[in-house]
Design an enzyme around this catalytic site. Sequence first.
Site: not given
Length: 342
Positions: A309-311
């Site tokens: 996740g997180e980008g």
Amino acid sequence: MQAETQKEITFDQSLQSKIDLKTKPLGALGMLEELAFKIGKIQQSLEPELRNPHILLFAADHGVAKAGVSAYPPEVTFQMVMNILQGGAAVTVFGKQNGLTIKTIDAGVNYDFGNIKGLIDAKVGYGTKNFIIDQAMTREQLNQCLTLSAQIVQEVKSTGCNVIGFGEMGIGNTSSASMIMHHCTGIDLDECIGRGTGLDDEQLERKKALLQQANDYHGVLSDPMEILQTYGGFEVAQICGAMIEAYKQKMILMVDGFIATSAFLVAYAIYPEIIDYAVFCHNSNEIGHQKMLAHLGVQPILQLNMRVGEGTGCALAYPMLENAVAFLNKMASFDSAGVSNK
């Protein structure tokens, strides 16, 4: 209207011709050619450019996390936000490596950060309600999420940015994404639920049972805003609002993994044309993501078996966008290089 359509066809033909006449066999650069075409078409330019790339990372807590759907406790959300702000997270490392600006937004973390440097305050509440027994948020909170994130995109756009990615942090948000996916796509709920932060078999079965309980409680939903209000996290709702605004601003959207794509599903249900502005960065290792991408009929750039996740997928895929633009703008054509075409 007919004249505008003809103009668009003519531009598309010119752009495709420029790609085809580079010094290479037809189609030999594969997906880079598709990326170059998409970027050129978004910008309506035969010489597109990527300016001041950003990733907006929205963080929030989920009431459903307290029910035991995650391998990690809810307090990890604010701890990871601190790690991100200090530059120690995966997305900050990859973002710095590849020249992207990371903006971290508190959309609804259950923690008082105070006036901490580097954090954008867009807090709508201290986490959502538990959607197993209630709607995650009120309609007023949902509207606030959409408004605040649109304003953030407008501010980023004013810096000259024309390419923007979306990341998230929120313990419990794979459960939120699974529910959104199920209601937006009609795919069986069981096929939408994965291991998230690393659940073992017993924990996974508990997660499935809890999400089925939520599904039975709320019933069948079809309105995209109602789906988002019922199951979304504040960070998921703000990503959706940010994506819609970026589309309206004619920016390139970099869509990350499972959570970000769930937000995109809602935006797509409202504005189907948004897909023409979206680049899907990677195929997450979360079980439902590949089915999301298949539902949308899109091909991701990277396959790295990630589920951070997180980008992170946006940060890692961005150099491929740069390479696509570089080949379109700088690679010689058969005519300019004096090379014989077939």
